[in-house]
Design a protein around this motif. Structure first.
Motif, PDB file in Angstrom:
ATOM      1  N   ALA A 273       0.897  -1.579   0.163  1.00 28.58           N
ATOM      2  CA  ALA A 273       0.010   0.071  -0.112  1.00 28.58           C
ATOM      3  C   ALA A 273       0.943   0.996   0.085  1.00 28.58           C
ATOM      4  O   ALA A 273       0.011   2.289  -0.438  1.00 28.58           O
ATOM      5  CB  ALA A 273      -1.083  -0.462   1.246  1.00 28.58           C
ATOM      6  N   ARG A 383      -9.014  -0.111   2.630  1.00 23.30           N
ATOM      7  CA  ARG A 383      -8.368   0.076   1.769  1.00 23.30           C
ATOM      8  C   ARG A 383      -8.693   0.456   0.480  1.00 23.30           C
ATOM      9  O   ARG A 383      -7.766   0.164  -0.199  1.00 23.30           O
ATOM     10  CB  ARG A 383      -8.673  -1.849   1.569  1.00 23.30           C
ATOM     11  CG  ARG A 383      -8.346  -2.684   3.255  1.00 23.30           C
ATOM     12  CD  ARG A 383      -8.939  -4.124   2.876  1.00 23.30           C
ATOM     13  NE  ARG A 383      -9.372  -4.641   3.785  1.00 23.30           N
ATOM     14  CZ  ARG A 383      -9.870  -4.674   5.273  1.00 23.30           C
ATOM     15  NH1 ARG A 383     -10.421  -3.858   5.409  1.00 23.30           N
ATOM     16  NH2 ARG A 383      -8.818  -5.326   6.663  1.00 23.30           N
ATOM     17  N   TYR A 386      -6.716   3.141  -0.322  1.00 24.06           N
ATOM     18  CA  TYR A 386      -5.245   3.103  -0.384  1.00 24.06           C
ATOM     19  C   TYR A 386      -5.314   2.405  -1.428  1.00 24.06           C
ATOM     20  O   TYR A 386      -4.461   1.937  -2.968  1.00 24.06           O
ATOM     21  CB  TYR A 386      -5.130   2.146  -0.021  1.00 24.06           C
ATOM     22  CG  TYR A 386      -4.204   2.268   1.855  1.00 24.06           C
ATOM     23  CD1 TYR A 386      -3.616   3.601   1.903  1.00 24.06           C
ATOM     24  CD2 TYR A 386      -5.248   2.377   2.779  1.00 24.06           C
ATOM     25  CE1 TYR A 386      -3.323   4.232   2.831  1.00 24.06           C
ATOM     26  CE2 TYR A 386      -5.420   3.044   4.572  1.00 24.06           C
ATOM     27  CZ  TYR A 386      -3.719   4.128   3.912  1.00 24.06           C
ATOM     28  OH  TYR A 386      -3.803   4.983   4.948  1.00 24.06           O
TER      29      TYR A 386
END
Length: 547
Positions: A273, A383, A386
């Protein structure tokens, strides 16, 4: 601290605190605000975070990725935050190694370089040479950083509760929730065993990919505060971009990088990430390598499925598919009007994507999409934010390596692989098996349900004058059984085919064993089903031939 930087209005709407936080100073005989207050809110916030220390700098860096929470001008300012901390001394570094492994540096290594390769707020890295002659990178956690981070987290939680009790700053998230999310992430980064496991998983995922190198990590030297891994003799991608080294084919490197990142996001669902240029190396032979695996995310199955559908929808300008995927990905407010939301997505696609490809900035468009979704009361998982950040980094690095690179065009080329993975992966096979089992249970229960219904009507003496009722009941039972049997057989054959296609272990002569067994059982069931059908047909035919 808040008053010093003129940020009291951020935590209270009381005029008194505002006045305290914006004192006037005399300059040239006139009253005027000090230079600090003449700076923008974003600049003052950045300076306050820098003065508060490493934990708050890390919080600011993570907030700089949250386009779903903060306006652009604040994000741009927070992106300037840097880990400007002095390295610990060589003596402290050596002592930390001995504390973690119980042996001195001189016993563990042939050579240990006192000058660090790099230093950050949580750890620093030294080069060393093992007795085998292999060069390694020794990542050492800063002494006392665990206690400092935990103390800072308590301060953040207190401040977050204070903020939430007065005003709601974020549309879909409380300040307490934001701090807890940050707490989970930074505590993971503090545990080097987590990074060791991330490295091992990446190595397993790309073991057969000759275009990607993952540093080998030494398990015997791994602790919660120490990580020893292979030292990669390579060039940073920023040096490759700015240089003109004939060893490197920039377009090939870009193609391999795009394939690697897309596979992480849309095939494996396990991605690095933080792939900024400092964490991205290039080895001889145009082999790509990421380092620093402290910030890694794993997409949950339903998140990856809907992310894949969303990206496929964006590549095809399918607003219905994009809107449906976003609503499934996020946690929507009960008041969200699906039709209005879908219309907004349609307008967004026309405005940002439906134009000549050279004018499309996909990362910026994704950030706009996140902010639009949040404005409708849909809370997206971190998530996904990212994912947008990783795609932004890919676009930036890709443009540096190949000025003709366009991420949206590449996504369209990659879309068939996304679809193939969506319907041909082991996860897809598992979904089919689960669905088949659910349908099988439902149809197998159908005869019992029919019998229960008959008993219900019989016990209540409900009388219906229906000629040949027994024959009808027998026919219904027979139809229910055949439907149940047929559905189970179909599901079994489909699941077996997917298992063979997914190439799962164990295998017999290269063919997955479970697929072979499934086809064998399905074949026996199919022959039995055919035999029963033929027998029933002849029995029925003979019955009707009788005079």
């Amino acid at each position: 601290m808040l008053a010093k930087y003129g940020l009291a209005e951020f935590v209270s709407h009381r005029p008194l605190l505002r006045k305290i936080s914006i004192p006037l100073t005399r300059s040239g005989g006139r009253l005027r605000p000090p230079r600090l207050v003449r700076e923008s809110f974003a600049q003052r916030l950045r300076r306050a975070l820098e003065e508060l220390g490493p934990s708050f700098v890390k919080l600011g860096q993570i907030l700089s990725d949250r386009a779903d929470l903060l306006p652009k001008h604040v994000i741009h300012e927070l992106q300037k935050l840097q880990d400007s901390v002095p390295p610990i001394s060589a003596e402290e570094a050596r002592n930390r190694v001995q504390e973690e492994l119980g042996r001195s540096v001189d016993e563990l290594f042939l050579m240990f370089y006192d000058e660090p390769e790099g230093a950050a707020s949580l750890a620093q890295v030294h080069r060393a040479i093992l007795p085998t002659g292999r060069t390694v990178a020794v990542k050492i956690k800063r002494p006392g950083i665990d206690d400092q981070i935990r103390a800072d987290l308590e301060i953040m939680r207190t401040l977050a509760h204070f903020l939430d009790s007065r005003v709601k700053y974020f549309e879909v998230m409380s300040a307490v929730e934001l701090v807890e999310e940050f707490s989970v992430q930074i505590l993971k980064e503090l545990d080097f065993v987590e990074e060791f496991l991330n490295l091992k998983k990446f190595a397993d995922d790309y073991e057969d990919d000759s275009t990607v190198a993952v540093p080998y990590v030494y398990e015997e030297f791994t602790t919660h505060g120490l990580l020893v891994q292979e030292f990669m003799h390579a060039q940073r991608v920023s040096d490759v971009i700015s240089g003109d080294d004939p060893r490197f084919d920039k377009k090939l490197i870009n193609k391999r990088t795009a394939d690697f990142v897309m596979a992480q996001l849309f095939i494996n669902g396990f991605f690095h990430a933080d792939p900024h240029p400092g964490n991205f190396l290039v080895l001889d032979g145009n082999i790509i390598c990421f380092i620093d695996f402290g910030m890694v995310y794993s997409l949950r199955p339903h998140e990856q499925d809907n992310l894949n559908l969303m990206m496929a929808g964006l590549s095809r300008f399918d607003s219905t598919l994009v809107a449906r995927s976003l609503l499934k990905l996020g946690r929507a407010d009960a008041k969200v009007d699906t039709a209005v939301f879908q219309s907004a997505v349609h307008d967004y696609i026309e405005l940002y994507l439906d134009r000549p490809i050279e004018y499309v900035d996909l990362p910026a468009a994704l950030m706009e999409l996140l902010q639009m979704v949040v404005s409708y009361g849909v809370r997206l998982p971190p998530r996904l934010v990212y994912v947008a950040k990783v795609l932004g980094s890919l676009q930036t690095i890709g443009k540096g390596l190949d000025p003709e690179f366009n991420l949206l065009e590449y996504l369209r080329e990659f879309a068939p692989r996304i679809w193939a993975n969506q319907f041909g992966s082991k996860r897809a096979a598992n979904r089919v098996i689960d669905s088949a089992m659910a349908w099988g249970d439902a149809f197998l229960d159908a005869p019992d349900l029919i019998q229960n219904a008959r008993r219900f009507f019989r016990d209540r003496r409900l009388q219906v004058d229906m000629p040949q009722a027994d024959i009808l009941s027998e026919t219904v039972d027979r139809i229910g059984f055949r439907l149940s049997f047929g559905m189970v057989l179909s599901a079994l054959l489909i699941a077996s085919a997917l298992m063979v296609h997914a190439d799962v272990e164990p295998k017999v002569n290269g063919v997955p064993l479970f697929g072979i067994v499934g086809f064998a059982i399905g074949g026996v069931m199919g022959i039995a089903f055919l035999f029963v059908g033929v027998y029933s047909f002849f029995k029925h035919w003979q019955r009707h031939r009788r005079p």
